[in-house]
Motif scaffolding. Structure first.
Motif, PDB file in Angstrom:
ATOM      1  N   ALA A  51      18.359  70.063  21.588  1.00 46.36           N
ATOM      2  CA  ALA A  51      17.886  71.416  21.312  1.00 46.36           C
ATOM      3  C   ALA A  51      18.898  72.085  20.405  1.00 46.36           C
ATOM      4  N   PHE A 101      18.558  73.798  17.717  1.00 51.06           N
ATOM      5  CA  PHE A 101      18.269  75.184  17.337  1.00 51.06           C
ATOM      6  C   PHE A 101      18.736  76.146  18.422  1.00 51.06           C
ATOM      7  N   LEU A 102      18.378  75.819  19.657  1.00 47.59           N
ATOM      8  CA  LEU A 102      18.769  76.699  20.743  1.00 47.59           C
ATOM      9  C   LEU A 102      20.278  76.768  20.886  1.00 47.59           C
ATOM     10  N   ALA A 134       7.937  64.599  20.090  1.00 49.11           N
ATOM     11  CA  ALA A 134       7.478  65.982  19.982  1.00 49.11           C
ATOM     12  C   ALA A 134       8.005  66.663  18.731  1.00 49.11           C
ATOM     13  N   THR A 135       9.058  66.143  18.190  1.00 47.21           N
ATOM     14  CA  THR A 135       9.647  66.792  17.012  1.00 47.21           C
ATOM     15  C   THR A 135       9.718  65.822  15.860  1.00 47.21           C
ATOM     16  N   ASN A 168      13.845  69.306  15.067  1.00 49.23           N
ATOM     17  CA  ASN A 168      13.772  70.318  16.109  1.00 49.23           C
ATOM     18  C   ASN A 168      13.324  71.667  15.608  1.00 49.23           C
ATOM     19  N   ALA A 177       9.689  71.912  14.525  1.00 52.11           N
ATOM     20  CA  ALA A 177       8.769  71.854  15.661  1.00 52.11           C
ATOM     21  C   ALA A 177       8.739  73.187  16.415  1.00 52.11           C
ATOM     22  N   ILE A 178       9.929  73.749  16.613  1.00 54.19           N
ATOM     23  CA  ILE A 178       9.981  75.044  17.300  1.00 54.19           C
ATOM     24  C   ILE A 178       9.267  76.097  16.474  1.00 54.19           C
ATOM     25  N   LEU A 202       5.623  75.877  16.947  1.00 52.59           N
ATOM     26  CA  LEU A 202       5.149  76.438  18.204  1.00 52.59           C
ATOM     27  C   LEU A 202       5.207  77.969  18.216  1.00 52.59           C
ATOM     28  N   ILE A 203       6.338  78.467  17.763  1.00 50.55           N
ATOM     29  CA  ILE A 203       6.511  79.929  17.828  1.00 50.55           C
ATOM     30  C   ILE A 203       5.470  80.633  16.977  1.00 50.55           C
TER      31      ILE A 203
END
Lengths: 652, 284, 513, 99
Positions: free
Chosen positions: B50, B52-53, B125-126, B130, B133-134, B137-138
């Motif tokens: 993660a 990005f997070l 998923a990515t 990352n 992909a985020i 979704l966002i």
């Protein structure tokens, strides 16, 4: 079934029922106007009571006019009735349908027969005389118009009472006269005693009304109706128990209205009202309504010997009680009131004797109406002259100052003690005969009553009109105006000839009433002349004793101590004391403790619950410290519990 | 293996940081400890695919939010430090119980749960990395929530401004008014203003108390923030110790000042750094 | 589609309430005029509806049903029969009288009178809905909603303890309402089980509910109604409310609004739960008799005139409940008739006492004495209202009381005999009150007390006229009631008692005695 | 490495944060403890996302961060305001939420 029954009842009413053994015809012609009898005084009352001050000037004339119009109407009806055959003198006229609830039907209809016309004539006749008398008696009262309004209201209600063809309608009149009596006893409302007496009269009467209501309820239960024709016609089909119960309930009602033992206490207090009221309501008419009720319900009592016995006992007790009370009272009106009680006791006793006595009860009722009204009005005249002094110990020697009053009063006196040929002799002797024919005890009670009557009436005469003058006022008492003495003359005349005329004029009252009351000849246990002699001897003895005590000796102005019996009689034989000790005191105690129970018990439980919750809340409130961190702990604990609960449910 | 090594090194540090937050008496220490924990968490994020997070964690949390905390601490809390005396009855016990309960509960859940032994990984998923992909979704599935959160942020900013804004009800007092007030209300001795640190002293540093004309050091001359921090120098070491001769000479004439000295002396008997508890208590 | 008479009847006062509330504050007189006007228009509509039932003239009044919540089977269903008609007539009549009686009283409170008049009209609309509703949910909703305006009417206008009284009133009735809500839901569940979810009263009456369930539902409804039409021992809110509310408000409360309780008993409880009603009747009869005697005895013991009248109401409600649960046509007709008459009589009593209180500024009996001297008309109407309270013939209250007693005597003889004691006690409390306040020497404090004014005469005169006229000619009204009571009792499944001594054979014998 | 370890770490951090909220009186420290709890939750989210191969956990963690930022802004503003008027940052002093 009920509906068929009510239909049948209607059929009975139309085809002619069996009011008292004679056919009852649908009223036609002049008999269809019977309602006018009631309408005149009712209209008069409405005008006088709603008219306000506008009718002040002519109020008394309107009142007298209404009463006299009703009397004239009564005479016309009487004359018309004489023209009918002797077994066809009952007429019913239906005015309107009153109510129909759950199969119970009541019509407002009037029944005019020999019995009711007798009452109509008595009520309107004596009533009119008293109306006229009141013009003079109430002249200085600023509320005279209202007085006449009430009087008219009374006459209307009393006529409805005697003309009704249904117990429920009769009860309307019954309560109407009670209301009028209440209003008139308490007419001088500014006097506390008058207001209390009025209330007492009404409340005691209401106890009697309980009996009336229960009697009518029983009739509805047993017969499905309260109409005279249905009740009388089907009385034979009812069980003796129920008929006796109805008879006893009716007797309770009669006791209330007629001031019979044990509901006698109100009558003496009722003398707080103006004297014409005492004469009309509490002597001549209303208090005899109980006797009317019993005689009218002859069909019931005929089937209930136990109830009749109760009536006789009540009559005998009241007869003697009233007489004894009358002996000791110094208040002229109260002495007369005791006498009234006693005389109504005679009537009740006679009515309790069954067909043998019904006619004599009515006969005595009529003659009593004449002479007692006469004496009350005479007493009123005396009071008028004596500035409303009622204490006989302050009278004395008034025969010279008030000759007219004296002479007319004396007629009434001779009538009541039963000196032939005055009216009371005929009627009372007949009752004594019937009583002896029934059994010795009742006979002796009536005989004793006659003796005491002679005693107290002589005492009253002597204290008022003879002896030394004991009044203090400077100028001698004056005779009343002619508007007051004229009725006195008329009533005195009736007191003299009434008895003889009623008994022997035409077919006589016994035969006249026979179609309604039935007839039964009795066998005397001794020769008639002997009984008459004994009766007269008793009367003379009573007079003699009175003369020895009050005529020969000077009457003292202060009240002598007297024997225990005298003291008891002065206290109404402790009737009031008994009521106070047995009903009022415990009643007050009960009321007070109930109020306490209500506030502490019933309401206390409610308020207590509220207080308990309040207390609990203030305890719980302490948990609320205001500290965020405490809340956080609770919250965390709660989250834990929730998670745990979820896990317990979800996890295998 | 690299991840395991990272975990076992960083996890204790994170826990220590968290404990430091809870146990340190001064908020500023706590804030710094928390920053340590947050940075280690950022590393964990990166280690768990993660990235990005992890970056956001460092930039937003450690960089922005913690700085905000430090600003506020400087605004309000520098001279306050917590007492360890618990004032709410049973709070400690209840808290311990609750926390233990939570630990037991959550650990039990975690341990008992049937979780995959090896993580599925986010490679599938990515596909485009990352961040892409985020972003998908966002701005795709969660765009509505995103907009709402944006609105929330704006609202929060406005709310903070509203809360902290203070409407000026009175005019700012002028120098003249302040002076008049000082003369009319304060003690006459303070009328000329508080002494300035370093005056007549051996040093002119701000932590050095001024010497009053009679030679006594004045505590009032030192900034109270410095005193609270324990950064000020003790007044005691600047006190002129009178010889017996001096006392004889000035016994009568300086009676009043001796009393003043006595007061100061008793003050000075306490350690200058002071116990945080008592000082904090007095200040509060 | 004919003219929706019943909905119009409800809508008018509701509209009036809104209009009154919209009147700008400070213009009290205008608000009063608007409210009284609305009440009078409602009275006219109510009179037109009554004509159809009392005199058999077809005015086109018929049942109305509109969808309300079709998902639940709840509808805006209204219908009128003899029972509801009697109470509707009472309501539409009482409202303008109460409004007129309140004309100045609301001003004494230093409050905007507008609120009282708007609330009064709102209560009228709700009460009318309750009397006309054919839908149990609708009935429940208005039954509860009625509490809100009444709460404010008691709590905002009245004596010093008015807030206490208002809260007590509200709490008591809410408890009852809660029980009723549970029972309404239970009833609805029964209808779901039967396959057709519905709140429509005839549908529910047609349900066949087993006896145990009936008992529980019966208790729920009965508790609510026993509190509303205060039955011993759920009565203690009424004396407080009666004493603290303004007289006109107390009159409307115990004269009209509480009739919803007794109406509920006869129109809902009896047909919905026939078995339970039959079984419970002896218990309710005993409670009713206790109410009669207890209320009367406590009335005798009161020193506060308004409280006293409150307790007389409890006694009279005892008679009404007695008549309903005696389960004879006569008693039930009498009880329904009693509701109307008690309304008229109580309103008259409260209003007249209100005149007295506003003149003297005290509710205590001891503060009066000899009022008939300075104010004979006032004393006269007071006596008249009192006599109607003690059921003196031929005033209309008498017939209803007699029908209840004699109808009860058919089935429960001891209860009827004890209930007749109420006749004596009622005379005692009314006449004693009259004696203590109106007669005797004139007290200094009441000297120069003004007699009735024109407005006050206008308030009392219609009541007195109705008591007399209905007393003499009750048949149109009792016939309408009787017609509606019959089917209800058939629903309960009780036999009318037959006369013990049939009349037929003796008529033929012809000898009579 | 077994990702459960992350979850256990998350539990420990969460509990420490909870303890901090409960025992510390300084509003700022309590507030920071709340942040710690949020971070612990975030860690769990991220771990779950990785375990299940689903990015939604990370999205949630992202939103938590944003909301936490908003919360911090308002919360600190409140603390500053309270401090201005009461001269105290102790949560126990703001205990007016009682009768």
């Amino acid at each position: 079934m009920t509906s068929t029954l009510s239909a049948l009842a209607t059929a009975v009413a139309t085809e002619g029922g069996h009011g008292g053994g004679q056919a009852v015809a649908e009223a036609t012609g002049v008999f269809d106007l019977t309602w006018l009898l009631i309408a005149f005084p009712l209209l008069g009352a409405a005008i006088l009571l709603l008219g306000g001050r506008r009718t002040d000037k002519v109020g008394h004339l309107i009142g007298c006019g209404a009463s006299i119009a009703s009397f004239v109407m009564g005479v016309v009806l009487f004359a018309a009735m004489l023209g009918e055959p002797s077994d066809g003198r009952a007429f019913t006229s239906q005015l309107w349908e009153y109510v129909n609830a759950g199969g119970y039907t009541v019509d407002v209809s009037l029944l005019l027969d020999q019995l009711s016309i007798s009452f109509v004539l008595l009520i309107t006749g004596v009533g009119s005389l008293i109306h006229v008398y009141s013009i003079g008696y109430m002249e200085h009262d600023e509320r005279r118009r209202r007085f006449f309004g009430y009087l008219n209201l009374f006459v209307a209600a009393m006529l409805l009472l005697v003309l009704a063809a249904d117990y429920l309608v009769l009860f309307i009149g019954w309560e109407g006269v009670g209301l009028a009596s209440y209003l008139l006893i308490g007419f001088w409302q500014h006097k506390n005693s008058a207001a209390v007496a009025a209330k007492k009269a009404f409340v005691v009467n209401r106890v009697g009304d309980m009996g009336m209501v229960l009697a009518m309820s029983s009739m509805v239960l047993v017969f499905g109706s309260t109409a005279f024709d249905v009740v009388f016609a089907s009385a034979e089909g009812a069980s003796t128990g129920w008929v006796t119960a109805i008879g006893l309930f009716l007797l309770l009602g009669a006791c209330g209205k007629s001031a019979q033992f044990p509901l006698q206490s109100w009558l003496l207090d009722a003398m707080e009202g103006p004297t014409p009221v005492s004469a009309l309501i509490h002597a001549a008419t209303m208090v005899t309504a109980g006797v009317y009720l019993i005689v009218r319900s002859a069909a019931i009592y005929d089937l209930a010997p136990d109830a009749r016995t109760a009536v006789v006992i009540v009559g005998a007790i009241t007869l003697l009680m009233g007489a004894i009370i009358g002996c000791a009272k110094d208040d002229i009106k109260k002495a007369l009131a005791g006498s009234t009680m006693s005389q109504i006791g005679y009537m009740t006793l006679a009515a309790g004797l069954g067909p043998a006595g019904y006619a004599f009860a009515i006969f005595h009722l009529l003659t009593h109406g004449f002479f007692k009204a006469n004496m009350f009005l005479g007493a009123g005249s005396v009071m008028h002259g004596m500035h409303d002094e009622v204490n006989m110990r302050r009278y004395g020697g008034l025969r010279i100052a008030m000759p007219v009053t004296f002479i007319t009063f004396a007629m009434g006196y001779l009538a009541i003690i039963g000196i032939p040929p005055f009216a009371g002799y005929f009627s009372k002797d007949k009752i004594i005969e019937a009583a002896f024919a029934d059994n010795w005890i009742t006979g002796l009670a009536t005989l004793l009553g006659a003796g005491i009557t002679a005693f107290y009436m002589t005492r009253l005469m002597l204290m008022t009109f003879f002896g030394n003058r004991r009044w203090k006022q400077s100028e001698p008492p004056h005779e009343s105006p002619s508007v007051m003495t004229a009725p006195l003359w008329a009533l005195a005349f009736l007191s003299v000839v009434g008895g003889f005329a009623l008994l022997y004029f035409g077919a006589g009252i016994v035969d006249w009433l026979a179609p309604v009351t039935g007839e039964e000849h009795h066998e005397l246990p001794m020769p008639l002349w002997l009984l008459i002699t004994i009766t007269l001897a008793t009367v003379v003895a009573g007079v003699a004793v009175a003369w020895l005590m009050y005529g020969r000796r000077a009457v003292r102005e202060d009240v002598p101590a007297g024997s225990p019996l005298t003291v008891a009689a002065r206290n109404d034989l402790y009737g009031d004391a008994f009521n106070e000790a047995v009903f009022m005191r415990p009643g007050q105690y009960l009321t007070r403790s109930l109020v306490y129970f209500e506030n502490r018990g019933v309401d206390g439980a409610v308020v207590g619950t509220a207080t308990a919750f309040g207390g609990l809340s203030s305890r719980l409130r302490r948990l609320q410290t205001g500290f965020v961190r405490s809340y956080a702990v609770t919250m965390l604990g709660g989250v834990g519990v929730v998670v745990l609960a979820m896990l317990v449910v979800r996890l295998p | 293996m690299g991840e395991a090594a990272l975990f076992w090194i960083m996890a204790p540090i994170a826990v220590l940081g968290a404990l430091g937050l809870v146990l340190s008496r001064k908020a500023v220490h706590g804030a710094l400890s928390l920053a340590v924990t947050m940075i280690s968490l950022a590393l964990f994020y990166i280690a768990q695919e993660a990235a990005f997070l992890g970056v956001v964690q460092i930039v937003v949390y450690t960089g922005a939010i913690m700085m905000l905390f430090l600003f506020v601490i400087m605004l309000v809390g520098v001279d306050s430090s917590d007492s360890r005396v618990e004032t709410i009855r049973n709070q400690r016990a209840a808290a311990t119980l609750a926390v233990l309960g939570v630990i037991v509960l959550l650990t039990a859940v975690t341990v008992r749960a049937t979780l995959p032994e090896e993580p599925a990984g986010l490679t599938q998923a990515t596909p485009d990395g990352n961040v892409a992909a985020i972003a998908d979704l966002i701005f795709g599935t969660y765009v509505w929530a995103f907009e709402v959160v944006a609105a929330l942020l704006i609202t929060a900013a406005v709310g903070a401004m509203t809360l902290t804004h203070r409407e000026r009800i009175f005019n700012r007092p002028t120098q003249k008014e302040l002076s008049i007030k000082r003369f009319s209300e304060g003690a006459p001795g303070d009328a000329a203003g508080l002494p300035v640190p370093g005056v007549y002293a051996r040093h002119n540093a701000v932590d050095t108390p001024a010497l009053l004309p009679d030679g006594t050091p004045s505590e009032a001359s030192i900034n109270r923030v410095l005193v609270a921090r324990g950064a000020a120098r003790s007044t005691e070491e600047f006190r002129h110790r009178p010889t017996p001769a001096d006392i004889e000479a000035g016994a009568t004439e300086t009676r009043s000042s001796v009393e003043g000295e006595g007061r100061l002396a008793s003050d000075a008997d306490e350690p200058a750094a002071g116990d945080d508890d008592t000082t904090g208590g007095e200040r509060a | 589609m004919t003219f929706p008479w019943l909905t119009t009847l409800i809508a008018l006062p509701a509209l009036g309430a809104v209009l009154t509330a919209l009147v700008p504050s400070g213009r009290g007189t205008l608000a009063k005029q608007v409210a009284t006007g609305a009440a009078l228009v409602t009275l006219v509509i109510g009179a037109l509806i009554s004509i159809q039932f009392l005199f058999d003239v077809d005015m086109g009044v018929e049942a109305e049903t509109y969808e309300w919540i079709p998902e639940f089977g709840a509808s805006w269903a209204l219908d009128v029969n003899g029972i509801s008609l009697a109470l509707v007539a009472l309501t539409v009549l009482a409202t303008p009288i109460v409004a007129l009686a309140m004309w100045h009283e609301a001003e004494d409170e230093k409050r905007d009178p507008k609120a009282f008049f708007a609330l009064l009209l709102a209560v009228e609309a709700l009460t009318l809905t309750a009397f006309l509703a054919q839908d149990v949910l609708l009935f429940y909703v208005v039954f509860e909603a009625m509490l809100i305006p009444l709460y404010f009417m008691i709590g905002m206008y009245g004596g010093p303890q008015r807030r206490y009284a208002a809260v007590k009133f509200l709490l008591y009735n809410l408890v009852g309402g809660l029980a009723m809500l549970a029972a309404v839901i239970g009833l609805y569940v029964q209808s779901i089980d039967a396959g057709d979810p519905s709140f429509f009263l005839p549908d529910l009456v047609a349900l066949d509910i087993d006896t145990t369930t009936q008992w529980w539902l019966f208790l729920g409804f009965m508790l609510a109604f026993a509190i509303k039409a205060p039955l011993w021992p759920f009565h203690t809110w009424l004396p407080d409310a009666a004493a603290e509310a303004t007289p006109a408000n107390a009159a409307f409360l115990s004269g009209v609004a509480d009739k919803v309780g007794t109406y509920g008993m006869i129109a809902l409880v009896l047909p919905l739960f026939p078995d339970a009603s039959r079984d419970a009747a002896p218990v309710i009869v005993v409670l009713a008799v206790v109410s009669i005697i207890y209320g009367a005895l406590l009335a005798i013991g009161q020193t506060d005139m308004k409280r006293l009248i409150g307790y007389t109401s409890i006694s009279h409600f005892g008679f009404i409940v007695l008549g309903i649960f005696a389960l004879t046509g006569q008693a039930a007709t009498g009880a329904t008739f009693y509701m109307v008459n008690h309304g008229l009589s109580t309103i008259a009593l409260f209003v007249v006492v209100g005149f007295l209180v506003s003149r003297r500024g005290s509710r205590q009996v001891d503060d009066f004495g000899g009022v008939q001297k300075p104010a004979p008309k006032l004393a006269g109407v007071f006596l008249f209202a009192g006599l109607s309270g003690l059921a003196l013939p031929p005033l209309s209250t008498f017939l209803s009381e007699f029908l209840v007693i004699s109808g009860t005597f058919l089935r429960y003889r001891p209860a009827a005999i004890v209930a007749t004691l109420g006749i004596v006690l009622s005379a005692l409390y009314i006449l004693w009150l009259y004696q203590r306040t109106m007669t005797g020497p004139v007290r200094p404090a009441v000297e120069g007390m003004p007699d009735l004014r024109t407005r006050e005469v206008a308030v009392v005169a219609p009541l007195i006229a109705l008591l007399v006229v209905v007393g003499f000619f009750p048949k149109p009204l009792t016939d309408a009631i009787d017609e509606a009571v019959g089917p209800t009792l058939v629903e309960v499944g009780v036999e009318e008692p037959e006369p013990l001594a049939p009349v037929a054979e003796h008529v033929e014998e012809g000898t009579g005695r | 490495m077994n990702p459960t370890n992350y979850l256990v770490l998350s539990v420990i951090l969460f509990s420490i944060g909870a303890a901090g909220v409960l025992v510390r009186r300084n509003a700022l420290v309590a507030f920071m403890s709340v942040e710690l709890m949020l971070n612990a939750a975030n860690l769990a989210f991220v771990t779950f996302a990785r375990m299940h191969g689903n990015l939604d956990g990370q999205i949630v963690a992202f939103f938590v961060m944003v909301v936490a930022a908003a919360e911090v802004v308002v919360g600190l503003a409140i603390i500053v305001t309270i401090f201005r008027t009461r001269r105290s940052a102790s949560v126990d002093d703001a205990s007016l939420l009682k009768l």
